[in-house]
Scaffold this motif. Structure first.
Motif, PDB file in Angstrom:
ATOM      1  N   GLN A 185       0.800  -1.150   0.059  1.00  0.00           N
ATOM      2  CA  GLN A 185       0.083   0.049   0.108  1.00  0.00           C
ATOM      3  C   GLN A 185       0.980   1.332   0.064  1.00  0.00           C
ATOM      4  O   GLN A 185       0.761   2.306  -0.639  1.00  0.00           O
ATOM      5  CB  GLN A 185      -1.090   0.130   1.199  1.00  0.00           C
ATOM      6  CG  GLN A 185      -1.843   1.390   1.025  1.00  0.00           C
ATOM      7  CD  GLN A 185      -2.566   1.255   2.442  1.00  0.00           C
ATOM      8  OE1 GLN A 185      -2.476   0.599   3.377  1.00  0.00           O
ATOM      9  NE2 GLN A 185      -3.704   2.237   2.378  1.00  0.00           N
TER      10      GLN A 185
ATOM     11  N   SER B 150       2.640   1.795  -3.412  1.00  0.00           N
ATOM     12  CA  SER B 150       1.634   1.945  -4.572  1.00  0.00           C
ATOM     13  C   SER B 150       1.365   3.606  -4.315  1.00  0.00           C
ATOM     14  O   SER B 150       1.365   4.281  -5.279  1.00  0.00           O
ATOM     15  CB  SER B 150       0.302   1.411  -4.299  1.00  0.00           C
ATOM     16  OG  SER B 150      -0.678   1.627  -5.124  1.00  0.00           O
ATOM     17  N   GLN B 151       1.073   3.992  -2.837  1.00  0.00           N
ATOM     18  CA  GLN B 151       0.903   5.372  -2.818  1.00  0.00           C
ATOM     19  C   GLN B 151       1.873   6.156  -3.249  1.00  0.00           C
ATOM     20  O   GLN B 151       1.578   7.227  -3.920  1.00  0.00           O
ATOM     21  CB  GLN B 151       0.647   5.536  -1.276  1.00  0.00           C
ATOM     22  CG  GLN B 151      -0.775   5.168  -0.874  1.00  0.00           C
ATOM     23  CD  GLN B 151      -1.944   5.976  -1.313  1.00  0.00           C
ATOM     24  OE1 GLN B 151      -1.810   6.841  -1.883  1.00  0.00           O
ATOM     25  NE2 GLN B 151      -3.349   5.180  -1.346  1.00  0.00           N
TER      26      GLN B 151
ATOM     27  N   THR C 215       2.513   6.589  -6.998  1.00  0.00           N
ATOM     28  CA  THR C 215       1.357   7.515  -7.524  1.00  0.00           C
ATOM     29  C   THR C 215       1.777   8.864  -7.227  1.00  0.00           C
ATOM     30  O   THR C 215       1.291   9.795  -8.046  1.00  0.00           O
ATOM     31  CB  THR C 215      -0.030   7.106  -7.027  1.00  0.00           C
ATOM     32  OG1 THR C 215      -0.568   5.528  -7.306  1.00  0.00           O
ATOM     33  CG2 THR C 215      -1.134   7.810  -7.478  1.00  0.00           C
TER      34      THR C 215
ATOM     35  N   ARG D 271       2.049  12.193  -9.654  1.00  0.00           N
ATOM     36  CA  ARG D 271       1.361  13.417  -9.574  1.00  0.00           C
ATOM     37  C   ARG D 271       2.314  14.502  -9.720  1.00  0.00           C
ATOM     38  O   ARG D 271       2.029  15.541 -10.240  1.00  0.00           O
ATOM     39  CB  ARG D 271       0.665  13.315  -8.142  1.00  0.00           C
ATOM     40  CG  ARG D 271      -0.430  12.644  -7.970  1.00  0.00           C
ATOM     41  CD  ARG D 271      -1.188  12.911  -6.736  1.00  0.00           C
ATOM     42  NE  ARG D 271      -2.411  11.746  -6.663  1.00  0.00           N
ATOM     43  CZ  ARG D 271      -3.567  12.271  -7.125  1.00  0.00           C
ATOM     44  NH1 ARG D 271      -3.739  13.573  -7.885  1.00  0.00           N
ATOM     45  NH2 ARG D 271      -5.020  11.716  -6.876  1.00  0.00           N
TER      46      ARG D 271
ATOM     47  N   LEU E  37       0.763   2.018  -9.925  1.00  0.00           N
ATOM     48  CA  LEU E  37       0.101   3.262  -9.835  1.00  0.00           C
ATOM     49  C   LEU E  37      -1.296   3.020  -9.561  1.00  0.00           C
ATOM     50  O   LEU E  37      -2.077   1.988  -9.952  1.00  0.00           O
ATOM     51  CB  LEU E  37       0.346   3.913 -11.279  1.00  0.00           C
ATOM     52  CG  LEU E  37       1.562   4.317 -11.543  1.00  0.00           C
ATOM     53  CD1 LEU E  37       1.808   4.712 -13.215  1.00  0.00           C
ATOM     54  CD2 LEU E  37       2.117   5.560 -10.655  1.00  0.00           C
ATOM     55  N   ASP E  38      -1.985   4.100  -8.868  1.00  0.00           N
ATOM     56  CA  ASP E  38      -3.243   3.969  -8.616  1.00  0.00           C
ATOM     57  C   ASP E  38      -4.393   3.776  -9.916  1.00  0.00           C
ATOM     58  O   ASP E  38      -4.263   5.273 -10.292  1.00  0.00           O
ATOM     59  CB  ASP E  38      -3.750   5.119  -7.714  1.00  0.00           C
ATOM     60  CG  ASP E  38      -5.302   4.954  -7.028  1.00  0.00           C
ATOM     61  OD1 ASP E  38      -5.915   4.559  -7.733  1.00  0.00           O
ATOM     62  OD2 ASP E  38      -5.392   5.529  -6.073  1.00  0.00           O
ATOM     63  N   PRO E  39      -4.901   3.290 -10.397  1.00  0.00           N
ATOM     64  CA  PRO E  39      -6.025   3.245 -11.419  1.00  0.00           C
ATOM     65  C   PRO E  39      -6.638   4.402 -11.736  1.00  0.00           C
ATOM     66  O   PRO E  39      -7.043   4.942 -12.541  1.00  0.00           O
ATOM     67  CB  PRO E  39      -6.281   1.746 -11.440  1.00  0.00           C
ATOM     68  CG  PRO E  39      -5.916   0.918 -10.695  1.00  0.00           C
ATOM     69  CD  PRO E  39      -5.078   1.702  -9.723  1.00  0.00           C
ATOM     70  N   SER E  40      -7.444   4.645 -10.539  1.00  0.00           N
ATOM     71  CA  SER E  40      -8.268   5.819 -10.591  1.00  0.00           C
ATOM     72  C   SER E  40      -7.777   7.275 -10.859  1.00  0.00           C
ATOM     73  O   SER E  40      -8.383   8.044 -11.286  1.00  0.00           O
ATOM     74  CB  SER E  40      -9.022   6.012  -8.873  1.00  0.00           C
ATOM     75  OG  SER E  40      -7.889   6.550  -8.130  1.00  0.00           O
ATOM     76  N   VAL E  41      -6.376   7.404 -10.620  1.00  0.00           N
ATOM     77  CA  VAL E  41      -5.411   8.522 -11.003  1.00  0.00           C
ATOM     78  C   VAL E  41      -5.206   8.227 -12.527  1.00  0.00           C
ATOM     79  O   VAL E  41      -5.348   9.249 -13.092  1.00  0.00           O
ATOM     80  CB  VAL E  41      -4.144   8.665  -9.915  1.00  0.00           C
ATOM     81  CG1 VAL E  41      -3.229   9.850 -10.565  1.00  0.00           C
ATOM     82  CG2 VAL E  41      -4.771   8.977  -8.451  1.00  0.00           C
ATOM     83  N   CYS E  42      -4.639   7.081 -12.785  1.00  0.00           N
ATOM     84  CA  CYS E  42      -4.335   6.892 -14.193  1.00  0.00           C
ATOM     85  C   CYS E  42      -5.151   6.894 -15.293  1.00  0.00           C
ATOM     86  O   CYS E  42      -5.307   7.241 -16.278  1.00  0.00           O
ATOM     87  CB  CYS E  42      -3.396   5.702 -14.318  1.00  0.00           C
ATOM     88  SG  CYS E  42      -1.905   5.545 -13.416  1.00  0.00           S
TER      89      CYS E  42
END
Length: 325
Positions: A237, A240-241, A244, A248, A288-293
Motif C-alpha cells: 500500500q 503504491s501510494q 502514484t 502526480r 500506480l493507482d488506477p483511479s488516478v491513471c
C-alpha cells in the motif's frame, strides 16, 4: 539527562535569529539543548549565535566553513544531540513558551513522534493555523499515508535514536528533507499531537516560490524516498501510494515547465525536460493507482512523445480556463 535537543540550522538569518533564540530561552521546560549550526553565513548570524551562547550554556554553536544546505547543517547538529527527544527550529521561526513542555508531555512508552500545532506567520501580521484535522493518535503507517498529501504536517518532536537512525536526507539541497519526516512517521509505533505552537514564518522569496531550475530537484528527492522505502521493505500500500505521488509530482512539474519554461534558460529547460523524461521512464505502472491513471493529464501513456502531447493539451486547456495556478 537533557530532555530535548533542538536543531537550529542558520544561514543569513540575522534579522530573525534573536526572536528564534529568545523563544527557546523562554521555554517553560528548562532542560533543553540547542545545537546551532551556522552554515557559512555572510551576515551577522554567527556573531548573534555566539552572543547568545555566552548568555546561556544550553546554546551550543558550530560554524561551518562552507555552505552545504539546511539538511547537512541539521545533520551536523544531530550528531551532537544529547536529548532524549529531538526537534528542529528554523532560524527564522519561533516556538510558543509551552511548546517543548507540551510535546514532551505527550510522549509515552509507545509514542515516537509528537506534532506541534503549526501556525503560518505572514509579514502583514496574519497568523493562520495549519489546516489539519484533530487526532488523538495515529499508527505509524497511517501517519505516513496522511503525510503524503500533507493532511498532517512535518513539524514535530521525535525520539532521538529514531532520528539518528533516519537523519536528514541530503540527496538534494531542497525538498528531500520532507523524506525524513515521512520516514520517521512510518517507523513510529504511535504518532500524537500537542497544542504547543510552532510559528512558521512565511517568505515570498523562499525556494518553493521562486521560478528556478531547482524545482526539478523534487523528482530526485522522490526517487531517494522510494529507495529508502524499498530498503525498509514498506508495505505494498505504501509503495503504491508513493509511486502514484511520483506520477502526480511529475505532472505538477510539467505544469511548471509549461507555464514558466520561457523564464528559464535554454540549458535549464533541457535539463528539466530531461529529468521529467528520465522519471517517466522509471514509473512502475502496476503500482500506480488506477483511479488516478484514468484521468486525462495523468495517463502514463505508452511513449514519451504521447505523454508530452497529453500534458501540452491538458495544461493549454487548463490555462484557457484560468486553472494553471
Amino acid at each position: 539527562m537533557t530532555s530535548v535537543t533542538v536543531l537550529v540550522a542558520v544561514y543569513n538569518a540575522e534579522p530573525y535569529l534573536r526572536c528564534c533564540l529568545d523563544s527557546l530561552r523562554a521555554q517553560h521546560l528548562d532542560n533543553w539543548q540547542a545545537v546551532c549550526v551556522d552554515d557559512a553565513s555572510t551576515d551577522g548570524s554567527l556573531a548573534v549565535l555566539r552572543e547568545y551562547a555566552t548568555m546561556d550554556s544550553r546554546i551550543e554553536v558550530i560554524s561551518l566553513e562552507r555552505n552545504h544546505g539546511q539538511a547537512h547543517a541539521r545533520n551536523v547538529a544531530l550528531r551532537q544531540a544529547c536529548g532524549q527527544y529531538t526537534c528542529f527550529l528554523d532560524a527564522d521561526d519561533w516556538l510558543s513558551p509551552d511548546a517543548l513542555q507540551l510535546a514532551v508531555a505527550q510522549m509515552d512508552e509507545h509514542t515516537d513522534c509528537v506534532l506541534f500545532d503549526l501556525h503560518y506567520e505572514y509579514a502583514d501580521g496574519r497568523s493562520e493555523p495549519y489546516p489539519m484535522a484533530a487526532f488523538e493518535h495515529l499508527a505509524g503507517e497511517e501517519a505516513f499515508l496522511r503525510s503524503i498529501d500533507w493532511q498532517i504536517h512535518g513539524v514535530y518532536m521525535v525520539r532521538t535514536p529514531l532520528h539518528q537512525r533516519f537523519p536528514f536526507d541530503e540527496s538534494c539541497r531542497t525538498y528531500s528533507d520532507d523524506n525524513t519526516s515521512r520516514l520517521h512517521f512510518l517507523a513510529s509505533r504511535v504518532v500524537r499531537s500537542c497544542k504547543g505552537i510552532y510559528h512558521y514564518r512565511q517568505h515570498a522569496s523562499s525556494a518553493t516560490h521562486v521560478i528556478s531550475v531547482q524545482r526539478f530537484d523534487y523528482l530526485r528527492a522522490n526517487e531517494s524516498m522510494k529507495r529508502q522505502l524499498l530498503q525498509m521493505k514498506a508495505s505494498s500500500q505504501v509503495m503504491s501510494q508513493w509511486e502514484t505521488i511520483r506520477l502526480r509530482i511529475l505532472v505538477d512539474l510539467y505544469m511548471f515547465y509549461h507555464c514558466h519554461g520561457s523564464e528559464l534558460s535554454s540549458a535549464d529547460r533541457r535539463y528539466g525536460l530531461g529529468e521529467m523524461h528520465r522519471v517517466w521512464e522509471t514509473l512502475e505502472h502496476p503500482l500506480l493507482d488506477p483511479s488516478v491513471c484514468r484521468k486525462f493529464g495523468y495517463r502514463p501513456m505508452p511513449c514519451w512523445t504521447l505523454f508530452r502531447v497529453q500534458e501540452w493539451l491538458y495544461f493549454t486547456l487548463r490555462g484557457m480556463a484560468g486553472k494553471n495556478q
